[in-house]
Structure formats: structure tokens, C-alpha cells
Design a protein around this motif. Structure first.
Motif, mmCIF file in Angstrom:
data_model
loop_
_atom_site.group_PDB
_atom_site.id
_atom_site.type_symbol
_atom_site.label_atom_id
_atom_site.label_comp_id
_atom_site.label_asym_id
_atom_site.label_seq_id
_atom_site.Cartn_x
_atom_site.Cartn_y
_atom_site.Cartn_z
ATOM 1 N N GLU A 26 -0.891 -1.843 -7.780
ATOM 2 C CA GLU A 26 -1.744 -2.509 -8.771
ATOM 3 C C GLU A 26 -3.010 -1.702 -9.040
ATOM 4 O OE1 GLU A 26 -0.488 -4.156 -6.071
ATOM 5 O OE2 GLU A 26 1.089 -5.224 -7.145
ATOM 6 N N GLN A 27 -3.616 -1.157 -7.964
ATOM 7 C CA GLN A 27 -4.813 -0.334 -8.139
ATOM 8 C C GLN A 27 -4.498 0.930 -8.924
ATOM 9 O OE1 GLN A 27 -5.769 0.027 -3.958
ATOM 10 N NE2 GLN A 27 -7.652 -1.173 -4.247
ATOM 11 N N SER A 73 -2.941 0.623 -3.614
ATOM 12 C CA SER A 73 -1.803 -0.236 -3.933
ATOM 13 C C SER A 73 -1.272 0.140 -5.319
ATOM 14 C CB SER A 73 -2.223 -1.704 -3.916
ATOM 15 O OG SER A 73 -3.079 -1.991 -5.015
ATOM 16 N N MET A 122 0.837 -1.175 0.000
ATOM 17 C CA MET A 122 0.000 0.000 0.000
ATOM 18 C C MET A 122 0.885 1.242 0.000
ATOM 19 S SD MET A 122 -3.457 0.957 1.973
ATOM 20 C CE MET A 122 -3.965 -0.654 1.666
ATOM 21 N N THR A 123 0.429 2.265 -0.696
ATOM 22 C CA THR A 123 1.178 3.511 -0.790
ATOM 23 C C THR A 123 0.662 4.525 0.233
ATOM 24 O OG1 THR A 123 -0.320 4.437 -2.417
ATOM 25 C CG2 THR A 123 1.529 3.154 -3.260
#
Length: 74
Positions: A9-10, A7, A1-2
Motif C-alpha cells: 500500500e505504501q 508495504s 511488508m516487503t
């Protein structure tokens, strides 16, 4: 998670989804500076930015005529 809560990928999925819009002709990604005390991961910011750019470009598939229909003035 950022830090933003998404994320990687998201984030890549968002860029690809919105890049498919016919009016999406420009993607602004501000500079990323890695943490200077962590030399192990210094290349990851540049690599992520590269992935985001290619995801945006792939979303504008020239076979669908989106890029080919754009007028280019030199």
C-alpha cells in the motif's frame, strides 16, 4: 511488508504521489520473478506490477492536462 520494508500500500502511494509530478513521464519497474517453489502465489508479482503501472498512469490525470500537453512524435 516487503523486503524493502515498505508495504504494498505504501509503495502504491509513493508511485501515485511521485507520478503526479509534471516531469514524471517514465516509470521503470524491473522484472519480477516469483519463487518457483510456491506455485500458489506465482501470479501475484505480475498483478502487483500491473497495479503499480495503473497507479502511475492514474496519477497523470489527463483532465489536468499533463498527458494531453505532452508532444507525441510518430
Amino acid at each position: 511488508m516487503t523486503i524493502s520494508g515498505f508495504s504494498v500500500e505504501q509503495l502504491r502511494q509513493f508511485i501515485h504521489f511521485f507520478g503526479k509530478n509534471q516531469n514524471a513521464a517514465y516509470l521503470h519497474i524491473c522484472e519480477g520473478a516469483p519463487d518457483l517453489c510456491s506455485e500458489k502465489d506465482n501470479n501475484l508479482i505480475g498483478k502487483l506490477i500491473g497495479y503499480l503501472i495503473t497507479d502511475f498512469m492514474k496519477a497523470n490525470d489527463p483532465l489536468e492536462g499533463i498527458i494531453n500537453a505532452m508532444e507525441v512524435k510518430l
